[in-house]
Design an enzyme around this catalytic site. Structure first.
Site, PDB file in Angstrom:
ATOM      1  N   ASP A   1       2.167  -3.715  -9.675  1.00  0.00           N
ATOM      2  CA  ASP A   1       1.820  -4.922 -10.218  1.00  0.00           C
ATOM      3  C   ASP A   1       2.262  -4.919 -11.715  1.00  0.00           C
ATOM      4  O   ASP A   1       2.647  -6.051 -11.935  1.00  0.00           O
ATOM      5  CB  ASP A   1       0.107  -4.961 -10.234  1.00  0.00           C
ATOM      6  CG  ASP A   1      -0.390  -5.074  -8.631  1.00  0.00           C
ATOM      7  OD1 ASP A   1       0.625  -5.075  -7.736  1.00  0.00           O
ATOM      8  OD2 ASP A   1      -1.587  -4.953  -8.316  1.00  0.00           O
TER       9      ASP A   1
ATOM     10  N   SER B   1      -2.028 -10.665  -8.329  1.00  0.00           N
ATOM     11  CA  SER B   1      -2.229  -9.622  -9.535  1.00  0.00           C
ATOM     12  C   SER B   1      -2.373 -10.339 -11.019  1.00  0.00           C
ATOM     13  O   SER B   1      -1.943 -10.093 -11.869  1.00  0.00           O
ATOM     14  CB  SER B   1      -0.847  -8.966  -9.746  1.00  0.00           C
ATOM     15  OG  SER B   1      -1.363  -7.578  -9.248  1.00  0.00           O
ATOM     16  N   SER B   2      -3.412 -11.178 -11.092  1.00  0.00           N
ATOM     17  CA  SER B   2      -3.791 -11.835 -12.398  1.00  0.00           C
ATOM     18  C   SER B   2      -4.195 -10.591 -13.216  1.00  0.00           C
ATOM     19  O   SER B   2      -4.275 -10.759 -14.488  1.00  0.00           O
ATOM     20  CB  SER B   2      -5.003 -12.794 -12.097  1.00  0.00           C
ATOM     21  OG  SER B   2      -6.233 -12.264 -11.607  1.00  0.00           O
ATOM     22  N   SER B   3      -4.795  -9.498 -12.711  1.00  0.00           N
ATOM     23  CA  SER B   3      -5.236  -8.472 -13.520  1.00  0.00           C
ATOM     24  C   SER B   3      -4.269  -7.964 -14.153  1.00  0.00           C
ATOM     25  O   SER B   3      -4.213  -7.440 -15.534  1.00  0.00           O
ATOM     26  CB  SER B   3      -6.128  -7.471 -12.719  1.00  0.00           C
ATOM     27  OG  SER B   3      -5.406  -6.713 -11.766  1.00  0.00           O
TER      28      SER B   3
ATOM     29  N   GLY C   1      -7.924 -12.764  -7.751  1.00  0.00           N
ATOM     30  CA  GLY C   1      -8.363 -12.191  -6.554  1.00  0.00           C
ATOM     31  C   GLY C   1      -7.857 -12.769  -5.317  1.00  0.00           C
ATOM     32  O   GLY C   1      -8.255 -12.319  -4.145  1.00  0.00           O
TER      33      GLY C   1
ATOM     34  N   ASP D   1       2.814   1.733  -2.983  1.00  0.00           N
ATOM     35  CA  ASP D   1       3.271   2.239  -4.455  1.00  0.00           C
ATOM     36  C   ASP D   1       2.714   3.301  -4.698  1.00  0.00           C
ATOM     37  O   ASP D   1       3.176   4.266  -5.650  1.00  0.00           O
ATOM     38  CB  ASP D   1       2.907   0.883  -5.363  1.00  0.00           C
ATOM     39  CG  ASP D   1       1.582   0.391  -5.418  1.00  0.00           C
ATOM     40  OD1 ASP D   1       0.862   0.595  -4.488  1.00  0.00           O
ATOM     41  OD2 ASP D   1       1.287  -0.151  -6.186  1.00  0.00           O
TER      42      ASP D   1
ATOM     43  N   HIS E   1       0.706  -1.377  -0.120  1.00  0.00           N
ATOM     44  CA  HIS E   1       0.019   0.029  -0.137  1.00  0.00           C
ATOM     45  C   HIS E   1       0.837   1.200   0.062  1.00  0.00           C
ATOM     46  O   HIS E   1       0.394   2.407   0.628  1.00  0.00           O
ATOM     47  CB  HIS E   1      -0.955   0.063   1.197  1.00  0.00           C
ATOM     48  CG  HIS E   1      -2.087  -0.777   1.013  1.00  0.00           C
ATOM     49  ND1 HIS E   1      -3.168  -0.263   0.176  1.00  0.00           N
ATOM     50  CD2 HIS E   1      -2.553  -1.875   1.422  1.00  0.00           C
ATOM     51  CE1 HIS E   1      -4.169  -1.196  -0.001  1.00  0.00           C
ATOM     52  NE2 HIS E   1      -3.969  -2.085   0.640  1.00  0.00           N
TER      53      HIS E   1
ATOM     54  N   GLU F   1      -6.065  -0.372 -15.835  1.00  0.00           N
ATOM     55  CA  GLU F   1      -6.576  -0.718 -14.741  1.00  0.00           C
ATOM     56  C   GLU F   1      -7.480   0.274 -13.907  1.00  0.00           C
ATOM     57  O   GLU F   1      -8.497   0.329 -13.221  1.00  0.00           O
ATOM     58  CB  GLU F   1      -5.477  -1.428 -13.809  1.00  0.00           C
ATOM     59  CG  GLU F   1      -5.945  -2.049 -12.447  1.00  0.00           C
ATOM     60  CD  GLU F   1      -5.985  -3.143 -12.062  1.00  0.00           C
ATOM     61  OE1 GLU F   1      -5.257  -4.014 -12.997  1.00  0.00           O
ATOM     62  OE2 GLU F   1      -6.334  -3.888 -11.148  1.00  0.00           O
TER      63      GLU F   1
HETATM   64  P1  ADP Z   1      -6.031  -9.870  -8.862  1.00  0.00           P
HETATM   65  O1  ADP Z   1      -5.324  -8.940  -9.541  1.00  0.00           O
HETATM   66  O2  ADP Z   1      -5.551  -9.868  -7.364  1.00  0.00           O
HETATM   67  O3  ADP Z   1      -5.930 -11.495  -9.256  1.00  0.00           O
HETATM   68  P2  ADP Z   1      -8.343  -8.441  -9.494  1.00  0.00           P
HETATM   69  O4  ADP Z   1      -9.648  -8.490  -8.864  1.00  0.00           O
HETATM   70  O5  ADP Z   1      -7.529  -7.309  -9.323  1.00  0.00           O
HETATM   71  O6  ADP Z   1      -7.492  -9.555  -8.560  1.00  0.00           O
HETATM   72  O7  ADP Z   1      -8.251  -9.381 -11.019  1.00  0.00           O
HETATM   73  C1  ADP Z   1      -9.024 -10.340 -11.076  1.00  0.00           C
HETATM   74  C2  ADP Z   1      -9.741 -10.358 -12.384  1.00  0.00           C
HETATM   75  O8  ADP Z   1      -9.060 -10.207 -13.565  1.00  0.00           O
HETATM   76  C3  ADP Z   1     -10.994 -11.184 -12.512  1.00  0.00           C
HETATM   77  O9  ADP Z   1     -12.004 -11.050 -11.720  1.00  0.00           O
HETATM   78  C4  ADP Z   1     -11.008 -11.252 -14.242  1.00  0.00           C
HETATM   79  O10 ADP Z   1     -11.920 -10.263 -14.525  1.00  0.00           O
HETATM   80  C5  ADP Z   1      -9.681 -10.866 -14.439  1.00  0.00           C
HETATM   81  N1  ADP Z   1      -9.065 -12.214 -14.876  1.00  0.00           N
HETATM   82  C6  ADP Z   1      -7.878 -12.625 -14.122  1.00  0.00           C
HETATM   83  N2  ADP Z   1      -7.610 -13.925 -14.479  1.00  0.00           N
HETATM   84  C7  ADP Z   1      -8.465 -14.132 -15.641  1.00  0.00           C
HETATM   85  C8  ADP Z   1      -8.659 -15.198 -16.402  1.00  0.00           C
HETATM   86  N3  ADP Z   1      -7.902 -16.280 -16.502  1.00  0.00           N
HETATM   87  N4  ADP Z   1      -9.267 -15.231 -17.473  1.00  0.00           N
HETATM   88  C9  ADP Z   1     -10.511 -14.288 -17.314  1.00  0.00           C
HETATM   89  N5  ADP Z   1     -10.385 -13.132 -16.571  1.00  0.00           N
HETATM   90  C10 ADP Z   1      -9.346 -13.179 -15.693  1.00  0.00           C
HETATM   91 MG    MG Z   2      -5.348  -6.927  -9.529  1.00  0.00          MG
END
Ligand code: ADP
Ligand code: MG
Length: 388
Positions: free
Chosen positions: A173, A128-130, A124, A39, A37, A162
């Site tokens: 991220d 940081s999948s987003s 989630g 960055d 928290h 984002e």
């Molecule tokens: P985090 O970044 O911590 O994982 P976030 O809530 O910021 O969590 O991002 C997650 C969102 O990114 C998911 O709700 C979805 O909309 C998108 N996302 C991530 N991975 C995928 C995936 N494999 N397929 C489709 N959407 C994805």
């Molecule tokens: Mg994210």
């Protein structure tokens, strides 16, 4: 494990689009050793890319439409790349729309393409999948259309995408997803974007992520509130100490001296930010010396600050860190990522990993009736093109 993901993604592409993908991009999630928290508070962070990735398969299609399939969700979208894009109810498409919008705003022209992607980054959970989604998608478009966008700029454009989706995130991220290197953590100066690599050498300790498997809905709203609270705190500090430009220039004493001029919340948020910025510097020095005891102590302190002063923890995460504190073989642990759920990052003595995993899983289940998820992570390369 990633070979399986790559095959799944390219096989899907071939079936769906009746053609072999000509670009395959791998885009990683990230961990953050310390510096949470801050960055967006002009601080330093110490993240690293990991061996959990989103794999993308791409090919130009000589039209003006992008056909994109999210394999894991079994959903597809068609976007006209010549039209202005708007936020959609299909949330996952917004990260990609955000990237297309950034390209447009920067004057890049792209044509149509086909794309499929699939991931082994838990969503989630604070990995940081987003960011992996934005950066991998942009990286692929950059490659297909030879746009010549530099890696740092890809990170910045990913961050803007984002923001457009609605999370007012800092640069960490996207930066770590793009700039990560195998076996290196990156100290990023979030003010200047200067960065230095340090060896990810945890000596005789292993990095383990314990996923609380909860995500409290407070996350986005509270995140944006913290940003407002910090801006307010900094404003008061600046008004009283003209030499201060950001939390980095502040001492703890200066914050304490203004306690009566701030609301209790703004005071505690400001105090956390100032202390956490200092902790990153100390943690880097400790890591360079292989002093894992000091690094671990700092991680526990960070958690304490995040829980009590910054108030972004939750019962489940506090419990996991308390469990860690009670174990002699655990030298440090803290919540990682935005908070209100997701993972703790924990350093466990080599040889004791399995016993700790078993014990925490059992106790966590007993306490919350929730299955703990566990990820062993390796520090790996940033977004890259896969060549087989
Ligand atoms: P985090 O970044 O911590 O994982 P976030 O809530 O910021 O969590 O991002 C997650 C969102 O990114 C998911 O709700 C979805 O909309 C998108 N996302 C991530 N991975 C995928 C995936 N494999 N397929 C489709 N959407 C994805
Ligand atoms: Mg994210």
């Amino acid at each position: 494990m990633n070979e399986i993901l790559i095959k799944k993604t390219t096989d899907f592409f071939q079936k769906k689009f009746n053609s072999v993908a000509d670009k395959v991009i791998l885009s990683p999630g990230r961990i953050n050793i310390i510096g949470e928290h801050i960055d967006y508070n002009d601080g330093y962070v110490l993240p690293a890319a990991i061996d959990k990735i989103i794999c993308f398969a791409f090919e130009k299609n000589n039209t003006t439409t992008a056909n994109i399939s999210a394999i894991d969700l079994d959903e597809s979208v068609v976007i006209d790349v010549t039209k202005d894009t708007e936020l959609s109810d299909a949330v996952w498409t917004n990260y990609l729309r955000g990237v297309l919008l950034q390209l447009k705003l920067k004057g890049f022209e792209v044509g149509g393409f086909n794309c499929s992607f699939s991931s082994n980054i838990p969503t989630g959970s604070g990995l940081s999948s987003s960011a992996a989604l934005e950066c991998g998608f942009l990286y692929g478009i950059n490659e297909m259309f030879n746009l010549g966008i530099k890696p740092i700029d890809m990170a910045l454009m990913g961050q803007k995408a984002e923001h457009w989706v609605g999370v007012n995130c800092g640069i960490m991220d996207q930066f770590s997803s793009v700039m990560g290197l195998e076996n290196k953590v990156i100290k990023i100066d979030c003010r200047t974007l200067d960065y230095t690599y340090h060896d990810a050498n945890f000596v005789n300790y292993s990095l383990i992520l314990f996923d609380s498997n909860v995500k409290h809905s407070l996350f986005t709203s509270e995140y944006n509130v913290r940003r407002i609270e910090c801006t307010e705190g900094l404003g008061i500090l600046k008004a009283n100490f003209p030499e201060i430009n950001s939390f980095r220039d502040c001492t703890e004493e200066q914050v304490v001296s203004l306690k009566s001029k701030m609301t209790d919340k703004v005071y505690r948020r400001s105090l956390y930010a100032v202390k956490e910025i200092k902790r990153v510097i100390l943690a880097c020095a400790a890591l360079d010396k292989g002093d894992i005891a000091t690094l671990g102590k700092l991680m526990f302190e960070t958690h304490d600050g995040l829980s009590k002063d910054y108030e972004v923890s939750c019962e489940e995460l506090d419990y996991l860190v308390d469990l860690a504190k009670a174990e002699e073989v655990v030298i440090g642990s803290r919540l990682m990522g935005g908070g209100f759920g997701g993972c703790t990052i924990t350093l466990v003595k080599k040889g004791s990993e399995e016993a700790i995993k078993e014990k925490f899983t059992k106790l966590y289940k007993e306490k919350f009736n929730i299955d703990l998820k566990i990820y062993d992570v390796k520090v790996s390369n940033g977004t890259s093109i896969y060549i087989n």
